[in-house]
Design an enzyme around this catalytic site. Structure first.
Site, PDB file in Angstrom:
ATOM      1  N   SER B 118       0.836  -1.029   0.038  1.00 57.63           N
ATOM      2  CA  SER B 118      -0.084  -0.002  -0.166  1.00 57.63           C
ATOM      3  C   SER B 118       0.804   1.403   0.157  1.00 57.63           C
ATOM      4  O   SER B 118       0.284   2.415  -0.209  1.00 57.63           O
ATOM      5  CB  SER B 118      -0.850   0.038   1.469  1.00 57.63           C
ATOM      6  OG  SER B 118      -0.146   0.259   2.414  1.00 57.63           O
ATOM      7  N   LYS B 155       1.174   4.383   7.015  1.00 58.51           N
ATOM      8  CA  LYS B 155       0.682   5.208   5.899  1.00 58.51           C
ATOM      9  C   LYS B 155       1.315   6.754   6.469  1.00 58.51           C
ATOM     10  O   LYS B 155       1.868   7.201   7.115  1.00 58.51           O
ATOM     11  CB  LYS B 155      -0.950   5.282   6.381  1.00 58.51           C
ATOM     12  CG  LYS B 155      -1.514   3.944   6.095  1.00 58.51           C
ATOM     13  CD  LYS B 155      -1.936   3.799   4.516  1.00 58.51           C
ATOM     14  CE  LYS B 155      -2.602   2.434   4.383  1.00 58.51           C
ATOM     15  NZ  LYS B 155      -1.781   1.204   4.989  1.00 58.51           N
TER      16      LYS B 155
END
Lengths: 197, 197
Positions: B118, B155
């Site tokens: 991701s 993230k």
DNA sequence: TTGACAACAGAACGCGCGTTCTTTACAGTA
DNA sequence: TACTGTAAAGAACGCGCGTTCTGTTGTCAA
């Protein structure tokens, strides 16, 4: 004498602190001060226990030296999935030393800063540091540091119609097809990136 | 007594070899064997010179210990441009120790393996190892390890209409907008990748 | 209450280690 | 040839270090 216990862990921690400063394990006398113990004999008992637990050992000279486990930082209680978040699996902490992890052959390994973005699709960014093992040859698919026209370049090694070529990992850059012989400087074995704070 | 010369460099090299094995500098007597020298007094002269050259120093106990420069591997004679090849600029070799380079605060730093893709557009791949400094807070733009619904995720931290959000670096993944408070586990300070041979 | 064991304290010993000093070998120079 | 500096060798000394042994304190169990 008993097994390794929490008290020994305290002593280990103090020893690690001292070692962090001086990169050596001092004499029993000074360790008395470090540990907060009054007798050298008990210091010896403690060190013996630490060695039985695998944290330190002795040189042929009888000098105490740290073992691999001594430097270990526990490797995360959990994995960090970069994909979809998953549950925390609390595995037993593995041990880690970055240098030893990345570098098998110190004498043949060198660190080289990366410039440019021709390998960005391989996740190699401008400013990264490449860990390169110097070798004369490499295999197709390896990322290599090659010398082309007396210039250094970091590319993926490939073969095309029987000849070695160097592929960038960026559409904007051309494939390099050396006319003469392709000289390999080394093979990429690791990558290091530091994020500024 | 003279300055540091090539002969001393030989002795230094042998000392580095011994240290690589034992992580300690032995007694003068043993060093006689290591250096191929017969007299302890001359060994002392050599070590003194190595200390004047900044390779070793002494603890409060008088024990010889290596200094930073002792461990140094020269940082490549030249830069490796990942972009178009450029000429070799032969700068003075900088010094490097990976662990110390990446880890400022060992006690607050932890290594976590990365899973998933991701963050692939940020050059963070599946299988990489993230160097994470444990902190309660972070700044917008930092890549953080956050805890969302008791699950860990890596993230980029961002802000949207006054609320913190977590952006993946991959179009295929959704932005995470936590309903409750966003709990920060730590901040990404480094990245390590090992290429299999 | 007594015994056992762990966790230290402390003293005494003897060797090894670093230190210092003297001597030797050798290369360069004038 | 004599002088100078470097690179060692080697001996002698004395203290510090690790080692060993014995003594002391505290705690828990029977």
């Amino acid at each position: 004498m008993t097994d390794f216990n929490p008290k020994d862990a305290e002593y280990l921690s103090k020893l690690q602190d001292y070692y962090a400063n001086w990169k050596s394990i001092p004499s029993y006398a000074t360790l008395c001060g470090v540990f907060g113990i009054a007798s050298k004999s008990w210091v010896k008992t403690v060190l013996t226990r630490l060695s039985e637990a695998g944290f330190i050992e002795r040189t042929p000279d009888g000098v105490w030296v740290p073992m691999r486990q001594f430097f270990a930082r526990p490797l995360a209680e959990s994995s960090v999935p970069a994909g979809m978040p998953v549950s925390v699996d609390s595995g037993q902490g593995e041990l880690f030393i970055i240098d030893e992890m990345l570098i098998d052959t110190p004498s043949r390994t060198t660190l080289v800063p990366v410039r440019g973005d021709s390998m960005i699709e391989a996740g190699i960014h401008d400013g990264d540091v490449a860990v390169v093992e110097k070798r004369m040859s490499a295999n197709v698919g390896d990322i290599v540091v090659a010398i082309v026209d007396s210039e250094f370049t970091l590319k993926t090694l490939d073969k095309e119609r029987g000849k070695f070529i160097l592929r960038p990992a960026n559409q904007a850059y051309p494939v390099i097809r050396p006319q003469g012989a392709l000289e390999i400087f080394g093979v990429l074995v690791g990558l290091i990136r530091k994020y500024k704070k």
